[in-house]
Scaffold this motif. Structure first.
Motif, PDB file in Angstrom:
ATOM      1  N   LEU A 141     111.197 -40.877  52.834  1.00 35.55           N
ATOM      2  CA  LEU A 141     112.121 -40.510  51.756  1.00 35.55           C
ATOM      3  C   LEU A 141     113.546 -40.932  52.096  1.00 35.55           C
ATOM      4  CD1 LEU A 141     112.964 -38.956  49.169  1.00 35.55           C
ATOM      5  CD2 LEU A 141     113.235 -36.922  50.625  1.00 35.55           C
ATOM      6  N   ALA A 142     114.003 -40.552  53.282  1.00 29.92           N
ATOM      7  CA  ALA A 142     115.402 -40.783  53.651  1.00 29.92           C
ATOM      8  C   ALA A 142     115.782 -42.254  53.570  1.00 29.92           C
ATOM      9  CB  ALA A 142     115.650 -40.245  55.057  1.00 29.92           C
ATOM     10  N   SER A 143     114.898 -43.118  54.021  1.00 30.42           N
ATOM     11  CA  SER A 143     115.173 -44.553  54.025  1.00 30.42           C
ATOM     12  C   SER A 143     115.408 -45.079  52.604  1.00 30.42           C
ATOM     13  CB  SER A 143     114.009 -45.299  54.685  1.00 30.42           C
ATOM     14  OG  SER A 143     114.229 -46.686  54.668  1.00 30.42           O
ATOM     15  N   VAL A 144     114.573 -44.647  51.673  1.00 28.73           N
ATOM     16  CA  VAL A 144     114.697 -45.106  50.279  1.00 28.73           C
ATOM     17  C   VAL A 144     115.994 -44.597  49.660  1.00 28.73           C
ATOM     18  CG1 VAL A 144     113.684 -45.008  47.975  1.00 28.73           C
ATOM     19  CG2 VAL A 144     112.212 -45.252  49.974  1.00 28.73           C
ATOM     20  N   VAL A 145     116.280 -43.317  49.867  1.00 30.17           N
ATOM     21  CA  VAL A 145     117.496 -42.720  49.281  1.00 30.17           C
ATOM     22  C   VAL A 145     118.743 -43.390  49.854  1.00 30.17           C
ATOM     23  CG1 VAL A 145     118.853 -40.601  49.058  1.00 30.17           C
ATOM     24  CG2 VAL A 145     116.352 -40.514  48.873  1.00 30.17           C
ATOM     25  N   ASP A 146     118.745 -43.612  51.154  1.00 26.31           N
ATOM     26  CA  ASP A 146     119.911 -44.237  51.781  1.00 26.31           C
ATOM     27  C   ASP A 146     120.102 -45.678  51.295  1.00 26.31           C
ATOM     28  OD1 ASP A 146     120.437 -41.943  53.153  1.00 26.31           O
ATOM     29  OD2 ASP A 146     119.516 -42.592  55.023  1.00 26.31           O
ATOM     30  N   ASP A 147     119.011 -46.406  51.142  1.00 26.45           N
ATOM     31  CA  ASP A 147     119.119 -47.776  50.625  1.00 26.45           C
ATOM     32  C   ASP A 147     119.745 -47.778  49.229  1.00 26.45           C
ATOM     33  OD1 ASP A 147     118.061 -48.951  52.888  1.00 26.45           O
ATOM     34  OD2 ASP A 147     116.017 -49.070  52.101  1.00 26.45           O
ATOM     35  N   TYR A 148     119.378 -46.796  48.428  1.00 27.38           N
ATOM     36  CA  TYR A 148     119.934 -46.696  47.076  1.00 27.38           C
ATOM     37  C   TYR A 148     121.424 -46.357  47.138  1.00 27.38           C
ATOM     38  CZ  TYR A 148     121.000 -44.790  42.461  1.00 27.38           C
ATOM     39  OH  TYR A 148     121.581 -44.532  41.253  1.00 27.38           O
TER      40      TYR A 148
END
Length: 456
Positions: free
Chosen positions: A181-188
């Motif tokens: 989850l964290a990786s996707v949110v941070d990329d956004y």
């Protein structure tokens, strides 16, 4: 669309060759497209992440001169945003609370391994309720039908059946976010346009892209690069000689040479030229990334470094040595500048300068107790004494030094090989150095006579 790439290492370990190559690819792609190269430290694994590893990763990137366009981001800084996204997915029906105990989950895992069917929690039905409403994880509700397609710049167009996707955990029971989850949110949040990473993350992409689709976020361009293998074809590890980047720095590798070798590991380009990627315009194209794993060869890395030293600008090498060795003495730095062009022809690593800096210094003198056997031989000592007498009356010019020693050799029916190695050993402590006449001239008369006399 502005190109924004990121390198997202985990501080559960130090930066190694594979991670350094990923950072380089991201840096080069962003630089060529006048975009931003960002760095994010993914420190969500509190138990295994250490400050020491964080500092080592940052030091390694600084040494490689792969500096981000903006301040380094730490994943833990966005915990609240990660949590809010998980609950947003929950509210929209794209996620659910799962109350499975560890024993219940293990039974489902065993069954999944038998049937090949991914785990589907019985709490996937949003109407399922339990009294203890805090004892849950939040799982993403994967689509149960259809296909997911990713057009990867290296792997090509790949489709999978959504039925094989498991309902991955987004928030743990302690409400900390998972990497997925964290990786996707941070990329956004960071506006990442292109994700360039190892192909060991390719399976993750098919799961993470569901979060992006559910939230109607822009889908980044994916590039999953093959991993680096050892010479035996197995995934690169310590048994192949793989080291962290700081170890390569300490061994004396040059960051420019190392980056050129890293590019050789999986990218097609003119390897005859040594590029300074921070200054040169380098057209980095994703289509030139190889589809097969590359093989790490430390001998080839050493050869690339040796080739770089021979071609490198003298002022660059002198400046680097002066800084790395913290040299202050102006005479020593002058001697270094004079002898270095000849010395680097012999070097594979710049750390080899250490022993040569010793004899270039005015303070150098051979310890009699540690004299090599050649300087304990009576006949050899007699020759050194005679050379001392010859040079003590010599007018200290290069041609005069040559003439005086050549006359001594001729008068005593000797050959250069009978005398030069002894002079070299007595004045430098080494058997292999640049031209001995140049050494005598540059070191100076008083210095050389003292060194010769000390051997007697």
């Amino acid at each position: 669309m502005k190109v924004v790439t990121r390198f997202a290492p985990s501080p559960t370990g130090k930066l190694h060759i594979g991670g350094a190559r990923t950072a380089l690819f991201n840096f080069l792609f962003a630089k060529y497209h006048s975009g931003d190269f960002l760095v994010r430290i993914e420190n969500t694994d509190k138990n295994r992440s250490t400050i020491e590893n964080v500092n080592s990763i940052i030091d390694s990137l600084n040494w490689l001169n792969l500096n981000p366009s903006q301040k380094i981001i730490f994943q833990t800084e966005n915990f609240q945003r990660h949590q809010s996204v998980a609950f947003e997915l929950l509210d929209k029906g794209f996620a659910y609370k799962c109350y499975l105990t560890e024993n219940e989950l293990e039974k489902l895992r065993i069954e999944s391994r038998k049937t090949g069917i991914p785990i589907r929690s019985p709490y996937r039905n949003k109407n399922s309720k339990k009294k203890h409403d805090n004892d849950f994880v939040i799982r993403l509700k994967m689509p149960s039908s259809g296909e997911t397609t990713i057009n990867d710049k290296v792997q090509g167009k790949v489709k999978i059946n959504n039925q094989i996707l498991d309902d991955m955990v987004l928030l743990r029971k302690d409400k900390t976010p998972t990497y997925m989850l964290a990786s996707v949110v941070d990329d956004y949040i960071m506006g990442i346009s292109h994700i360039i990473r190892g192909d060991d993350h390719f399976n993750n992409a098919f799961r993470q892209i569901q979060i992006i689709k559910y939230l109607n976020w822009p889908i980044p361009e994916y590039t999953h690069i093959p991993l680096i293998h050892g010479q035996d074809g197995a995934k690169l590890s310590k048994r192949h000689g793989a080291k962290n980047l700081i170890e390569y720095k300490e061994m004396g590798f040059d960051p420019i040479a190392l980056k050129n070798y890293l590019l050789l590991l999986g990218y097609s380009f003119n390897s005859e030229k040594i590029y300074n990627f921070n200054e040169d315009i380098f057209k980095f194209e994703l289509k030139k990334i190889n589809k097969s794993p590359s093989r790490f060869d430390e001998i080839k890395l050493i050869n690339v470094n040796s080739n770089f030293l021979k071609k490198a600008d003298l002022s660059y090498l002198v400046t680097k040595i002066v800084k790395d060795k913290n040299l202050k003495n102006k005479k020593l730095i002058t001697n270094l500048s004079y002898f270095l062009p000849e010395l680097v022809k012999r070097y594979k690593l710049l750390n080899e300068i250490e022993s040569d800096l010793n004899w270039m210094s005015d303070e150098f003198i051979i310890n009699k107790e540690e004299n090599p056997i050649e300087l304990k031989n009576k006949n050899n000592l007699k020759k050194i004494s005679e050379v001392y007498q010859v040079l003590s009356t010599c007018d200290w010019e290069l041609n005069n030094i040559k003439t005086s020693i050549n006359k001594y050799i001729k008068d005593n029916n000797l050959m250069m090989k009978d005398v030069a190695p002894l002079i070299r050993l007595a004045t430098t402590g080494k058997f292999n150095t640049p031209d001995i006449f140049n050494i005598l001239y540059i070191l100076g008369k008083e210095n050389c006579l003292n060194r010769l006399k000390n051997c007697l």
